[in-house]
Design an enzyme around this catalytic site. Structure first.
Site, PDB file in Angstrom:
ATOM      1  N   HIS A 246       8.557   4.718  -0.927  1.00  0.00           N
ATOM      2  CA  HIS A 246       9.534   5.113   0.093  1.00  0.00           C
ATOM      3  C   HIS A 246      10.787   5.605  -0.616  1.00  0.00           C
ATOM      4  O   HIS A 246      11.407   4.868  -1.387  1.00  0.00           O
ATOM      5  CB  HIS A 246       9.853   3.923   1.014  1.00  0.00           C
ATOM      6  CG  HIS A 246       8.712   3.582   1.920  1.00  0.00           C
ATOM      7  ND1 HIS A 246       8.410   2.302   2.321  1.00  0.00           N
ATOM      8  CD2 HIS A 246       7.788   4.401   2.517  1.00  0.00           C
ATOM      9  CE1 HIS A 246       7.352   2.343   3.125  1.00  0.00           C
ATOM     10  NE2 HIS A 246       6.963   3.598   3.249  1.00  0.00           N
TER      11      HIS A 246
ATOM     12  N   GLU B  42      14.420   3.873  -0.907  1.00  0.00           N
ATOM     13  CA  GLU B  42      14.501   2.500  -1.423  1.00  0.00           C
ATOM     14  C   GLU B  42      14.827   2.527  -2.915  1.00  0.00           C
ATOM     15  O   GLU B  42      14.028   2.148  -3.780  1.00  0.00           O
ATOM     16  CB  GLU B  42      13.198   1.765  -1.080  1.00  0.00           C
ATOM     17  CG  GLU B  42      13.027   1.671   0.438  1.00  0.00           C
ATOM     18  CD  GLU B  42      11.640   1.258   0.925  1.00  0.00           C
ATOM     19  OE1 GLU B  42      10.809   0.842   0.096  1.00  0.00           O
ATOM     20  OE2 GLU B  42      11.388   1.364   2.143  1.00  0.00           O
TER      21      GLU B  42
ATOM     22  N   ARG C 178      12.626   8.872   3.782  1.00  0.00           N
ATOM     23  CA  ARG C 178      11.612   7.849   3.472  1.00  0.00           C
ATOM     24  C   ARG C 178      10.255   8.441   3.057  1.00  0.00           C
ATOM     25  O   ARG C 178       9.590   7.939   2.173  1.00  0.00           O
ATOM     26  CB  ARG C 178      11.411   6.987   4.729  1.00  0.00           C
ATOM     27  CG  ARG C 178      10.190   6.075   4.728  1.00  0.00           C
ATOM     28  CD  ARG C 178      10.117   5.336   6.054  1.00  0.00           C
ATOM     29  NE  ARG C 178       8.866   4.623   6.283  1.00  0.00           N
ATOM     30  CZ  ARG C 178       8.714   3.318   6.089  1.00  0.00           C
ATOM     31  NH1 ARG C 178       9.695   2.595   5.607  1.00  0.00           N
ATOM     32  NH2 ARG C 178       7.564   2.732   6.369  1.00  0.00           N
TER      33      ARG C 178
ATOM     34  N   HIS D 142       9.314  -2.454  -2.747  1.00  0.00           N
ATOM     35  CA  HIS D 142       9.982  -1.884  -1.560  1.00  0.00           C
ATOM     36  C   HIS D 142      11.339  -2.554  -1.350  1.00  0.00           C
ATOM     37  O   HIS D 142      11.651  -3.570  -1.947  1.00  0.00           O
ATOM     38  CB  HIS D 142       9.145  -2.137  -0.300  1.00  0.00           C
ATOM     39  CG  HIS D 142       7.911  -1.311  -0.217  1.00  0.00           C
ATOM     40  ND1 HIS D 142       7.797  -0.241   0.636  1.00  0.00           N
ATOM     41  CD2 HIS D 142       6.732  -1.385  -0.882  1.00  0.00           C
ATOM     42  CE1 HIS D 142       6.595   0.303   0.504  1.00  0.00           C
ATOM     43  NE2 HIS D 142       5.919  -0.372  -0.417  1.00  0.00           N
TER      44      HIS D 142
ATOM     45  N   GLU E 133       9.606  -6.926  -1.088  1.00  0.00           N
ATOM     46  CA  GLU E 133      10.721  -6.290  -0.362  1.00  0.00           C
ATOM     47  C   GLU E 133      11.997  -6.898  -0.931  1.00  0.00           C
ATOM     48  O   GLU E 133      12.300  -8.061  -0.687  1.00  0.00           O
ATOM     49  CB  GLU E 133      10.646  -6.590   1.143  1.00  0.00           C
ATOM     50  CG  GLU E 133       9.440  -5.997   1.849  1.00  0.00           C
ATOM     51  CD  GLU E 133       9.616  -4.549   2.275  1.00  0.00           C
ATOM     52  OE1 GLU E 133      10.703  -3.977   2.067  1.00  0.00           O
ATOM     53  OE2 GLU E 133       8.652  -3.990   2.819  1.00  0.00           O
TER      54      GLU E 133
HETATM   55  O1  0X9 Z   1       6.587  -0.771   6.319  1.00  0.00           O
HETATM   56  C1  0X9 Z   1       6.353  -0.717   5.112  1.00  0.00           C
HETATM   57  O2  0X9 Z   1       5.664   0.147   4.591  1.00  0.00           O
HETATM   58  C2  0X9 Z   1       6.928  -1.796   4.200  1.00  0.00           C
HETATM   59  N1  0X9 Z   1       8.261  -2.123   4.614  1.00  0.00           N
HETATM   60  S1  0X9 Z   1       9.474  -1.047   4.399  1.00  0.00           S
HETATM   61  O3  0X9 Z   1      10.643  -1.542   5.108  1.00  0.00           O
HETATM   62  N2  0X9 Z   1       9.853  -0.997   2.865  1.00  0.00           N
HETATM   63  O4  0X9 Z   1       9.048   0.225   4.854  1.00  0.00           O
HETATM   64  C3  0X9 Z   1       6.051  -3.030   4.267  1.00  0.00           C
HETATM   65  C4  0X9 Z   1       4.632  -2.810   3.909  1.00  0.00           C
HETATM   66  C5  0X9 Z   1       3.988  -4.061   3.458  1.00  0.00           C
HETATM   67  N3  0X9 Z   1       2.646  -4.162   3.751  1.00  0.00           N
HETATM   68  C6  0X9 Z   1       1.631  -3.904   2.918  1.00  0.00           C
HETATM   69  N4  0X9 Z   1       1.795  -3.245   1.835  1.00  0.00           N
HETATM   70  N5  0X9 Z   1       0.467  -4.340   3.266  1.00  0.00           N
HETATM   71 ZN    ZN Z   2       9.284   0.578   1.761  1.00  0.00          ZN
END
Ligand code: 0X9
Ligand code: ZN
Length: 426
Positions: free
Chosen positions: A182, A185, A238, A309, A386
């Site tokens: 993303h 980030e 993003r 992330h 995260e």
């Molecule tokens: O939504 C996402 O892709 C991630 N959160 S973000 O706020 N950075 O966009 C979380 C994804 C986590 N899940 C997996 N990788 N399974």
């Molecule tokens: Zn992300």
């Protein structure tokens, strides 16, 4: 004379053509008086409404999707839209709290340390792609016996997605780190480069052991086009940068584009204007396709997969596609999560990380890289980190927090790898 004029015209036309579509021809998006609001959602109707405005309008940008536990959504709103937004909240009885008053102010603040920068690569400011790549080159040149470059593939705009492998001996278990899928980030690539530097230079016994007992495959900036765009044009970008065939919205969420429960269970969007657009099909984004091919090719060389992330402070494991089922080894994944979170909480910063499956702890997300690696490559230790924070600064984490965040990463990673080893995965 006529010929000269003609030549001139041709040259001028060429220059115009060459610059069309490059990053130079549109102004940088500003976020003056854009606010970020924390909404508390109490029912499905409220949620549907907020998700809809996040998709249809370029005046809104969802920073953090709905989280079952906190019942929160974080959403950025343009100043022109604010009055309408507030009416919408009132009519639908949605309570809100302003988290950020002026996004542009944070963006400006993020650059302050750049002026006072010493000129050498460090972790007190955020860098552009070209600077990160130059640093990567210098590291590869300085440690030729233990480092090696690898190439994941090419992005839509033709950039090379580069990685570094650090290996001290043959036969080490491998750990793959994918970062900055993303674009906005930024803390993720700052953390990845810091981590690479620690593996190569730290004299701490625990870090030396980490560096020398494992083979590290690290991609500091995976979404190269998006990252470049987030620096040059839009700090809040993003997605990828591939245009859509029939819609004017650009890019897909690369972390929804993998072939694992792709576009199921509302864990992604089929709307090209959504921040979680899954793409037209799995692997429609050249970056995701290249990663799938590369990881398949080296699948015997790694056992642990980690995706960096921000934000929210979580360590997330599969599954992303459902909260009704958990992986067979979920108890182990929770144990690893607990070790990670405890190690971070024990640091003087006292930062709290939550852990558990993505769908359970955060929200349903389908077609993610971590779930694809877990389900399709059968790598049973796969996590998303995260990073900081919980919304005070969100994606615009001040540079003074880069190093504290990285120290948390190291403490967490040491514990994560220790526990993974103790449980017999590596
Ligand atoms: O939504 C996402 O892709 C991630 N959160 S973000 O706020 N950075 O966009 C979380 C994804 C986590 N899940 C997996 N990788 N399974
Ligand atoms: Zn992300």
């Amino acid at each position: 004379m006529v010929n000269m004029r003609l030549l001139w015209l041709c040259a001028a036309t060429l220059v115009v053509l060459a610059s069309a579509g490059t990053l130079k021809d549109t102004p940088k998006q500003r976020f003056d008086n854009y606010g970020v609001y924390k909404l508390t959602i109490r029912n499905r109707i409220q949620l549907a409404l907020i998700e809809k405005i996040g998709e249809i309008s370029n005046k809104y940008d969802i920073w953090k999707e709905y989280d079952e536990h906190t019942k929160e959504v974080h959403i950025m709103v343009s100043p022109e839209e604010l009055k309408h937004f507030q009416e919408l909240l009132k009519v639908n009885d949605i309570s809100s709290e302003q988290m950020i008053e002026n996004v542009q102010e944070l963006i400006d603040g993020e650059q302050v340390t750049a002026a006072a920068d010493s000129g050498t690569f460090g972790w007190t400011k955020y860098y552009e792609l070209s600077e990160i790549e130059a640093w990567l080159d210098s590291v590869l040149a300085a440690y030729p016996t233990v480092t090696e470059e690898f190439i994941v593939g090419q992005s839509y705009e033709g950039r090379t997605i580069r990685g570094i492998k650090i290996s001290h001996k043959a036969g080490n278990p491998g750990i793959f780190i994918e970062s900055n899928i993303h674009a906005r980030e930024w803390i993720t690539s700052a953390s990845a480069t810091w981590f690479i530097n620690q593996l190569l230079t730290s004299e701490e016994p625990a870090v030396r052991n980490l560096a020398e007992s494992y083979d590290w495959h690290i991609v500091p900036v995976f979404n190269v086009d998006g990252f470049e765009y987030s620096h040059a044009k839009n700090r809040m970008w993003r997605k990828t940068r591939q245009p859509h065939a029939t819609n004017e919205c650009i890019g897909a969420d690369a972390n929804r584009n993998f072939d694992s429960h792709w576009l199921e269970n509302n864990g992604a969007s089929s709307n090209p204007c959504s921040e979680t657009f899954a793409g037209d099909e799995p692997g429609s984004e050249p970056e995701a396709k290249a990663l799938v091919e590369y990881l398949t090719q080296i699948k015997d060389q790694f056992s642990v997969y980690i995706s960096f992330h921000s934000y929210g402070q979580y360590l997330l494991s599969p599954y992303g596609h459902t909260a009704a089922e958990f992986p067979d080894n979920y108890a182990d994944l929770l144990e690893i999560g607990e070790a990670f979170a405890t190690a971070i909480e024990d640091l003087p910063y006292g930062t709290v990380y939550r852990y558990g499956s993505t769908a359970d702890v955060l929200y349903v997300a389908t077609g993610t890289s971590v779930d694809w690696v877990f389900n399709e490559l059968d790598k049973k230790v796969a996590f998303t980190i995260e990073y900081r924070d919980q919304g005070r600064y969100g994606f615009i984490l001040p540079p003074v927090q880069i190093i504290p965040n990285c120290e948390e990463l190291m403490a967490g990673m040491l514990a994560l790898i220790d526990k993974t080893k103790e449980l017999g995965y590596i």
